[in-house]
Every structure is written in structure tokens, then in C-alpha cells.
Design a protein around this motif. Structure first.
Motif, PDB file in Angstrom:
ATOM      1  N   UNK A  35     -13.804 -32.657  -9.000  1.00  0.00           N
ATOM      2  CA  UNK A  35     -12.856 -31.942  -9.848  1.00  0.00           C
ATOM      3  C   UNK A  35     -12.312 -30.699  -9.171  1.00  0.00           C
ATOM      4  N   UNK A  36     -11.489 -30.000  -9.927  1.00  0.00           N
ATOM      5  CA  UNK A  36     -10.888 -28.739  -9.460  1.00  0.00           C
ATOM      6  C   UNK A  36     -11.061 -27.672 -10.527  1.00  0.00           C
ATOM      7  N   UNK A  37     -11.457 -26.494 -10.063  1.00  0.00           N
ATOM      8  CA  UNK A  37     -11.508 -25.297 -10.890  1.00  0.00           C
ATOM      9  C   UNK A  37     -10.615 -24.247 -10.244  1.00  0.00           C
ATOM     10  N   UNK A  38     -10.282 -23.235 -11.016  1.00  0.00           N
ATOM     11  CA  UNK A  38      -9.568 -22.095 -10.443  1.00  0.00           C
ATOM     12  C   UNK A  38     -10.124 -20.814 -11.037  1.00  0.00           C
ATOM     13  N   UNK A  39      -9.907 -19.733 -10.311  1.00  0.00           N
ATOM     14  CA  UNK A  39     -10.409 -18.435 -10.766  1.00  0.00           C
ATOM     15  C   UNK A  39      -9.515 -17.334 -10.249  1.00  0.00           C
ATOM     16  N   UNK A  40      -9.236 -16.369 -11.118  1.00  0.00           N
ATOM     17  CA  UNK A  40      -8.517 -15.161 -10.727  1.00  0.00           C
ATOM     18  C   UNK A  40      -9.461 -13.985 -10.901  1.00  0.00           C
ATOM     19  N   UNK A  41      -9.199 -12.869 -10.211  1.00  0.00           N
ATOM     20  CA  UNK A  41     -10.071 -11.700 -10.335  1.00  0.00           C
ATOM     21  C   UNK A  41     -10.193 -11.238 -11.785  1.00  0.00           C
ATOM     22  N   UNK A  42     -11.406 -11.039 -12.205  1.00  0.00           N
ATOM     23  CA  UNK A  42     -11.644 -10.558 -13.563  1.00  0.00           C
ATOM     24  C   UNK A  42     -11.620 -11.641 -14.617  1.00  0.00           C
ATOM     25  N   UNK A  43     -11.428 -12.877 -14.202  1.00  0.00           N
ATOM     26  CA  UNK A  43     -11.376 -13.982 -15.154  1.00  0.00           C
ATOM     27  C   UNK A  43     -12.404 -15.026 -14.754  1.00  0.00           C
ATOM     28  N   UNK A  44     -12.927 -15.726 -15.730  1.00  0.00           N
ATOM     29  CA  UNK A  44     -13.922 -16.753 -15.452  1.00  0.00           C
ATOM     30  C   UNK A  44     -13.336 -17.977 -14.780  1.00  0.00           C
ATOM     31  N   UNK A  45     -14.228 -18.837 -14.319  1.00  0.00           N
ATOM     32  CA  UNK A  45     -13.788 -20.067 -13.700  1.00  0.00           C
ATOM     33  C   UNK A  45     -13.210 -21.017 -14.745  1.00  0.00           C
ATOM     34  N   UNK A  46     -12.116 -21.637 -14.401  1.00  0.00           N
ATOM     35  CA  UNK A  46     -11.354 -22.465 -15.357  1.00  0.00           C
ATOM     36  C   UNK A  46     -11.238 -23.880 -14.807  1.00  0.00           C
ATOM     37  N   UNK A  47     -11.750 -24.847 -15.547  1.00  0.00           N
ATOM     38  CA  UNK A  47     -11.665 -26.230 -15.130  1.00  0.00           C
ATOM     39  C   UNK A  47     -10.247 -26.766 -15.293  1.00  0.00           C
ATOM     40  N   UNK A  48      -9.758 -27.480 -14.282  1.00  0.00           N
ATOM     41  CA  UNK A  48      -8.385 -27.969 -14.274  1.00  0.00           C
ATOM     42  C   UNK A  48      -8.326 -29.488 -14.379  1.00  0.00           C
ATOM     43  N   UNK A  49      -9.098 -30.163 -13.549  1.00  0.00           N
ATOM     44  CA  UNK A  49      -8.990 -31.621 -13.487  1.00  0.00           C
ATOM     45  C   UNK A  49     -10.291 -32.222 -12.980  1.00  0.00           C
ATOM     46  N   UNK A  50     -10.482 -33.485 -13.326  1.00  0.00           N
ATOM     47  CA  UNK A  50     -11.686 -34.205 -12.911  1.00  0.00           C
ATOM     48  C   UNK A  50     -11.311 -35.639 -12.598  1.00  0.00           C
ATOM     49  N   UNK A  51     -11.965 -36.222 -11.572  1.00  0.00           N
ATOM     50  CA  UNK A  51     -11.702 -37.618 -11.210  1.00  0.00           C
ATOM     51  C   UNK A  51     -13.008 -38.384 -11.229  1.00  0.00           C
ATOM     52  N   UNK A  52     -13.045 -39.453 -12.022  1.00  0.00           N
ATOM     53  CA  UNK A  52     -14.190 -40.369 -12.081  1.00  0.00           C
ATOM     54  C   UNK A  52     -13.992 -41.394 -10.967  1.00  0.00           C
ATOM     55  N   UNK A  53     -14.786 -41.289  -9.908  1.00  0.00           N
ATOM     56  CA  UNK A  53     -14.565 -42.127  -8.737  1.00  0.00           C
ATOM     57  C   UNK A  53     -14.889 -43.591  -9.016  1.00  0.00           C
ATOM     58  N   UNK A  54     -15.943 -43.863  -9.764  1.00  0.00           N
ATOM     59  CA  UNK A  54     -16.321 -45.252 -10.032  1.00  0.00           C
ATOM     60  C   UNK A  54     -15.280 -45.955 -10.883  1.00  0.00           C
ATOM     61  N   UNK A  55     -14.772 -45.282 -11.884  1.00  0.00           N
ATOM     62  CA  UNK A  55     -13.805 -45.892 -12.805  1.00  0.00           C
ATOM     63  C   UNK A  55     -12.363 -45.610 -12.394  1.00  0.00           C
ATOM     64  N   UNK A 106     -15.378 -27.620 -19.000  1.00  0.00           N
ATOM     65  CA  UNK A 106     -15.673 -26.306 -19.560  1.00  0.00           C
ATOM     66  C   UNK A 106     -17.022 -25.785 -19.094  1.00  0.00           C
ATOM     67  N   UNK A 107     -17.759 -26.600 -18.330  1.00  0.00           N
ATOM     68  CA  UNK A 107     -19.104 -26.239 -17.899  1.00  0.00           C
ATOM     69  C   UNK A 107     -19.115 -26.025 -16.395  1.00  0.00           C
ATOM     70  N   UNK A 108     -18.636 -24.865 -15.951  1.00  0.00           N
ATOM     71  CA  UNK A 108     -18.555 -24.597 -14.516  1.00  0.00           C
ATOM     72  C   UNK A 108     -19.941 -24.636 -13.860  1.00  0.00           C
ATOM     73  N   UNK A 109     -20.932 -24.135 -14.545  1.00  0.00           N
ATOM     74  CA  UNK A 109     -22.284 -24.102 -13.980  1.00  0.00           C
ATOM     75  C   UNK A 109     -22.894 -25.488 -13.852  1.00  0.00           C
ATOM     76  N   UNK A 110     -22.326 -26.463 -14.510  1.00  0.00           N
ATOM     77  CA  UNK A 110     -22.859 -27.818 -14.446  1.00  0.00           C
ATOM     78  C   UNK A 110     -22.452 -28.592 -13.207  1.00  0.00           C
ATOM     79  N   UNK A 111     -21.527 -28.026 -12.432  1.00  0.00           N
ATOM     80  CA  UNK A 111     -21.086 -28.674 -11.196  1.00  0.00           C
ATOM     81  C   UNK A 111     -21.880 -28.076 -10.033  1.00  0.00           C
TER      82      UNK A 111
END
Length: 124
Positions: A35-55, A106-111
Motif C-alpha cells: 500500500x501507500x501512505x502519506x504524511x506531512x509535517x505535524x500531521x499523522x500518517x494517512x493511508x491512500x491505497x492498498x493492493x491485494x496481490x493474491x486477488x 486507517x491502521x498505520x501501525x499495522x503495516x
């Protein structure tokens, strides 16, 4: 261990496009989800996209849907994030992430695996 290396960031004017790449390698089993996350200074990590490789199933969050697309080149173990109609608020450090099991965006720590990031700057 899974190693993720991003590329493709840069500076672009609003309305422009960029394609980010994430090359995955390592001696551990390749992850099932990237997947992809993004972050700006002073802001939390924001999930953008995810790819299920098997499916071969892509997911993007609502606020970039229609502008961002995630895809895979399986032959090269590379995941792409195509970003079109970029806006100033899309400026951020973009990170490629990976996990063996399905993990919410929404779970940045889970990656568990993160790349070093690539900077995207959009000017007006």
C-alpha cells in the motif's frame, strides 16, 4: 525481511501527474498486501491505497478516488501509484508499505514494512 524502495516523487504544478513506484525485495516471503501512505509535517500518517496481490484487487480511499490508481507489475515485484489531477494538498512524503495479512488503511501501525519515502510537492 522485506525491503521497499520508492521512486518517482518530485515537484509538479497543480493539475499535473506523477507516478510513484515501489520495488519490493528481500529474503522473506513476499507480502500479500502492498500500500501507500502519506504524511506531512505535524500531521499523522494517512493511508491512500492498498493492493491485494493474491486477488489482484486495488483499493483507494474516498478522497483520492478518481484521481489516484494503484497497480502492480508482478514480473518486476513493483507497485505503482498513479496520481493525476494533483492538488496542493496532495503535497507530502509518500511511503510504500507492505504486510502479509490484510491491514486497514486507517491502521498505520499495522503495516510492518515501510520504505524510506519519496517527496511529492505540488505547487499552485
Amino acid at each position: 525481511q522485506v525491503r521497499l524502495v520508492e521512486s518517482g516523487g518530485g515537484s509538479v504544478q497543480a493539475g499535473g501527474s506523477l507516478r510513484l513506484s515501489c520495488a519490493a525485495s528481500g529474503d522473506a516471503a513476499m507480502p500479500n498486501y502492498v500500500g501507500w501512505f502519506r504524511q506531512t509535517p505535524g500531521k499523522g500518517r494517512e493511508g491512500i491505497a492498498r493492493y491485494d496481490i493474491l486477488r489482484r484487487h486495488p483499493t483507494v480511499v474516498d478522497f483520492v478516488e478518481g484521481r489516484f490508481t494503484i497497480s502492480q507489475d508482478s514480473a518486476e515485484n513493483t507497485i505503482y501509484l498513479q496520481m493525476n489531477d494533483l492538488k496542493v494538498e496532495d503535497s507530502a512524503m509518500y511511503y510504500c508499505v507492505a504486510a502479509q495479512g490484510i491491514t486497514p488503511l486507517v491502521d498505520a501501525d499495522g503495516w510492518p514494512y515501510w520504505g524510506q519515502g519519496t517527496q511529492v510537492t505540488v505547487s499552485s
